[in-house]
Design a protein around this motif. Structure first.
Motif, mmCIF file in Angstrom:
data_model
loop_
_atom_site.group_PDB
_atom_site.id
_atom_site.type_symbol
_atom_site.label_atom_id
_atom_site.label_comp_id
_atom_site.label_asym_id
_atom_site.label_seq_id
_atom_site.Cartn_x
_atom_site.Cartn_y
_atom_site.Cartn_z
ATOM 1 N N GLY A 88 0.826 -1.208 0.000
ATOM 2 C CA GLY A 88 0.000 0.000 0.000
ATOM 3 C C GLY A 88 0.856 1.251 0.000
ATOM 4 O O GLY A 88 1.853 1.334 0.730
ATOM 5 N N ASP A 111 -3.807 -1.133 -7.495
ATOM 6 C CA ASP A 111 -3.841 -2.217 -6.503
ATOM 7 C C ASP A 111 -2.988 -1.905 -5.269
ATOM 8 O O ASP A 111 -2.897 -2.707 -4.342
ATOM 9 N N VAL A 114 -4.196 2.451 -1.356
ATOM 10 C CA VAL A 114 -4.937 2.120 -0.132
ATOM 11 C C VAL A 114 -5.783 3.283 0.405
ATOM 12 O O VAL A 114 -6.565 3.104 1.334
ATOM 13 N N GLY A 116 -7.724 4.752 -1.815
ATOM 14 C CA GLY A 116 -8.863 4.618 -2.734
ATOM 15 C C GLY A 116 -9.228 5.905 -3.453
ATOM 16 O O GLY A 116 -10.393 6.119 -3.786
ATOM 17 N N ASN A 121 -10.125 3.575 -8.969
ATOM 18 C CA ASN A 121 -10.864 3.016 -7.824
ATOM 19 C C ASN A 121 -12.170 3.777 -7.561
ATOM 20 O O ASN A 121 -13.174 3.168 -7.176
ATOM 21 N N LEU A 132 -10.368 -0.985 -3.834
ATOM 22 C CA LEU A 132 -9.904 -0.347 -2.602
ATOM 23 C C LEU A 132 -10.706 0.951 -2.435
ATOM 24 O O LEU A 132 -10.727 1.787 -3.327
ATOM 25 N N CYS A 135 -10.943 5.333 3.061
ATOM 26 C CA CYS A 135 -11.042 4.796 4.425
ATOM 27 C C CYS A 135 -12.150 5.438 5.273
ATOM 28 O O CYS A 135 -12.818 4.729 6.041
ATOM 29 N N ASN A 267 -7.411 -2.014 4.351
ATOM 30 C CA ASN A 267 -7.074 -1.847 2.933
ATOM 31 C C ASN A 267 -5.694 -2.404 2.609
ATOM 32 O O ASN A 267 -5.494 -2.994 1.548
ATOM 33 N N LYS A 270 -6.034 -6.105 2.385
ATOM 34 C CA LYS A 270 -6.752 -6.455 1.147
ATOM 35 C C LYS A 270 -5.785 -6.399 -0.050
ATOM 36 O O LYS A 270 -5.758 -7.310 -0.883
ATOM 37 N N ALA A 271 -4.988 -5.324 -0.109
ATOM 38 C CA ALA A 271 -4.018 -5.173 -1.201
ATOM 39 C C ALA A 271 -2.995 -6.301 -1.145
ATOM 40 O O ALA A 271 -2.637 -6.901 -2.167
#
Ligand code: NDP
Length: 279
Positions: A88, A111, A114, A116, A121, A132, A135, A267, A270-271
């Motif tokens: 991230g 990708d 983080v 977004g 995204n 993503l 937040c 995030n 997830k990444a």
């Protein structure tokens, strides 16, 4: 009135992530780039570093001079885009005026974005495609979920239409089947609209912009605002008076801000998972 306790929910999220990270061979990596020494940015970067270390992430903090050239900042990002140990990348906002913020946000690989905030995204979010997500709005969705507040069919009024909070939150709410009204500085008769809200989100940055006479009884209030007055933190909502009418309300501090940090942790994980799957 019940408090929506961001501190408590954050704790639970971080506990769950930490447990998952303990089992991993390679640790998820987060890099935060900070340009200049803005005091608020220093506080936010500090919170992110604390969170990353608590979770057992690899954490890299790149500090650049406030006068750094656009090309230099771009070089740093391109290098991080290629770095396999970094999942991230986050550029702490706001950037100094001479830098092209949009270009920087879009240079980060989607990708690894983080925060977004890239156009890719943001578009995926509007189209309800896995991505993503920013937040703060994600944190709002998750705190409501934690307290089993279903947004489906509810009248959600969001005050503030920034790319960071209001707009992505509107998409998330629509994707979860809420009926959404997005207000901003040109909105007429704001009070008439906010009074209809089952869930009211204030993301403006003005202390006490939401008062008791602007909400209906039993409203659920989410206060995103962070306003520093004489060294003390306040939200956008007149908490003392609005809370007498609300069924649920987030405090400031201790509400949405806490969730924002936890969602960054989510995030990055997830990444990381996406990168491991594709490696
Ligand atoms: P922006 O300044 O980017 O956006 C503010 C929005 O409020 C704009 O859409 C603006 O309208 C609208 N607005 C301004 N005045 C009025 C008014 N009188 N009536 C109705 N709408 C108005 O702010 P951000 O979205 O970045 O942040 C909002 C607040 O949330 C800030 O206090 C910020 O510090 C805080 N924040 C908190 C976070 C957290 O983790 N808790 C994370 C991110 C932000 P227009 O578009 O027409 O100008």
């Amino acid at each position: 009135m019940k408090l929506l306790d961001g501190k408590l929910v954050k704790k639970e999220i971080l506990k769950r992530i930490k447990k998952e990270v303990e089992e991993l061979d390679r640790k998820p990596g987060l890099c935060v780039i900070q340009v200049g020494e803005d005091p608020a940015s220093c506080v936010y970067v500090n919170q992110k570093s604390k969170m990353a270390l608590e979770l057992g992430y690899k954490f890299k903090h790149i500090k650049l001079d406030k006068d750094v050239e656009q090309e230099k900042l771009e070089e740093v990002i391109i290098k991080l885009n290629r770095d396999k140990s970094i999942d991230g990348i986050l550029v702490q906002m706001p950037l100094p005026k001479h830098l092209d913020t949009k270009k920087i946000q879009n240079l980060i690989r989607d990708d690894k974005d983080v925060d977004g905030l890239s156009d890719i995204n943001a578009g995926r979010l509007v189209h309800n495609v896995d991505c993503l997500m920013p937040c703060t709005p994600k944190g709002i969705m998750d705190i409501l979920k934690h307290y089993k507040i279903d947004v489906e069919g509810k009248n959600v009024v969001i005050v503030g239409r920034s790319d960071l909070v209001g707009k992505p939150l509107a998409s998330m709410m629509i994707n979860s089947h809420a009926t959404v009204t997005l207000c901003h500085s040109r909105t007429k008769n704001l009070e008439k609209i906010t009074k209809k809200a089952d869930i009211l989100v204030a993301a403006v940055g003005k202390k006490d912009i939401i008062t008791k006479d602007m909400v209906k009884n039993r409203v659920i209030v989410v206060d995103v605002g962070i306003n520093r007055v004489d060294g003390k933190l306040y939200g956008d909502v007149d908490f003392t008076n609005v809370s007498t009418k609300a069924s649920y309300i987030t405090p400031v501090p201790g509400g949405v801000g806490q969730m924002t940090v936890a969602e960054l942790g989510e995030n990055v994980l997830k990444a990381y998972k996406e990168h491991e799957k594709n490696s």
